[in-house]
Scaffold this active site. Structure first.
Site, PDB file in Angstrom:
ATOM      1  N   CYS A 250       0.870  -1.190   0.000  1.00 20.82           N
ATOM      2  CA  CYS A 250       0.000   0.000   0.000  1.00 20.82           C
ATOM      3  C   CYS A 250       0.899   1.230   0.000  1.00 20.82           C
ATOM      4  O   CYS A 250       1.897   1.261  -0.721  1.00 20.82           O
ATOM      5  CB  CYS A 250      -0.942  -0.029   1.196  1.00 20.82           C
ATOM      6  SG  CYS A 250      -0.103  -0.034   2.798  1.00 20.82           S
ATOM      7  N   GLY A 251       0.575   2.246   0.795  1.00 22.34           N
ATOM      8  CA  GLY A 251       1.397   3.452   0.841  1.00 22.34           C
ATOM      9  C   GLY A 251       2.625   3.262   1.709  1.00 22.34           C
ATOM     10  O   GLY A 251       3.762   3.470   1.286  1.00 22.34           O
TER      11      GLY A 251
END
Ligand SMILES: *[C@@H]1O[C@H](CO)[C@@H](O)[C@H](O)[C@H]1NC(C)=O
Length: 325
Positions: free
Chosen positions: A285-286
């Site tokens: 993800c981030g």
């Protein structure tokens, strides 16, 4: 004659009755573990926690901020806030946010609140807040993966469904009393078996035909590059990744969607090629929170054992390689 026998018997009967009632009282209240308490995780309901907390060797860990905890928390719960630099995570090289901390630090935090190892009886329930974006919801699965890394077998960890708001909405009690811990020693072997690095991901992009699926847990607009998060250097996603936003794991009240709904989301994003026994899923993800949310969902709720997590995520990838739009 009969009368006098009764007169003699009456006090004896009274004593017997009294004895029976003093025996009967503890029997009624005695510590019988309800059957439901034997079913533990991956999520537990407020009802389950209120019923079973006293019957099991259970540590309830509240991951909300110190202020939220101070305002009111589940009786007996300990506060170990989930923050970028905390008991649960550290900054990595290249300012990587939310990397796994040294395992010795996690061991110390667990020991301080009385979790020992090996002691499979001690179970842990994680309590998160609820918000939009769903970062507070992601705290519990992130900490669950951190506990796995710290050597706690997965079957010992559960997440309170709906978090602290869910507890309150089900009329669970709240207190400001801080429990006194009984520190123990916790040691284990660090488990990195489910973590992969940037080189591994680089070597496995564009391998869908070999059964390797890359899943991006960020929001749609971040995945497609129309929004750039602070921590990524480039917009877009890792080449060949499909989008499966982690925010859709939970209902609006922060409770977990059903396994069927979660499986439908997975199928919708990845297609029917993916299964519990075929290939491999790489989640990212981030910075790692939403990746952990899918890791927990896929492995614990849906029973996939072929999942690995790229902790460096888009933040690290975008420092070295191009993103795809
Ligand atoms: C990216 O996703 C957002 C949110 O779904 C959407 O509004 C936007 O139109 C998309 N942009 C592109 C270029 O696909």
């Amino acid at each position: 004659m009969i009368g006098s026998s009764l007169a003699v018997l009456a006090p004896a009967a009274a004593v017997l009755l009294q004895a029976a009632s003093t025996v009967a009282q503890p029997v009624a209240e005695r510590d019988i573990t309800p059957l439901a308490c034997l079913f533990f995780g991956p999520t537990v309901s407020p009802w389950w926690l209120s019923r079973c907390q006293a019957h099991l060797d259970l540590k309830v860990i509240d991951l909300r901020s110190a202020d939220e905890y101070a305002a009111g928390h589940i009786p007996g719960s300990f506060n170990l806030p989930f923050e970028p630099v905390s008991a649960w995570s550290q900054m990595g090289p290249g300012d990587l946010l939310l990397e796994m901390p040294p395992s010795a630090d996690v061991f110390a935090s667990l020991g301080a609140i009385g979790v020992s190892n090996p002691n499979p009886a001690t179970k842990i329930v994680l309590v998160n807040g609820v918000g939009v974006p769903a970062f507070p919801q992601a705290a519990s699965p992130r900490v669950a993966t951190t506990l796995k890394y710290a050597g706690i077998s997965e079957g010992r960890v559960a997440v309170l469904d709906g978090g602290f708001p869910g507890w309150i909405s089900e009329n669970g009690p709240s207190t400001t009393v801080i429990p006194t811990p009984s520190p123990r020693t916790y040691t284990a072997t660090e488990d990195r078996s489910f973590l992969v690095n940037i080189d591994y991901v680089k070597a496995n992009i564009n391998k869908k035909n070999k059964g390797i699926f890359l899943i991006d847990g960020r929001d749609e607009a971040v995945y497609n590059g129309s929004v750039l998060e602070d921590w990524a250097l480039k917009a877009g996603h890792i080449p060949s990744a499909v989008n499966l936003p982690a925010k859709h794991i939970w209902n609006a009240d922060g409770s977990w969607k059903s396994p069927l709904e979660l499986l439908a989301q997975l199928r919708g994003a990845v297609g029917y090629g993916v299964s519990r026994s075929y290939g491999q899923i790489i989640v990212y993800c981030g910075v790692g929170g939403y990746a952990s949310s899918w890791y927990f969902t896929l492995t614990r709720i849906l029973g996939f054992d072929n999942v690995v997590m790229y902790d460096g995520s888009a933040q690290e990838w975008s420092q070295y390689y191009d993103m795809e739009l």
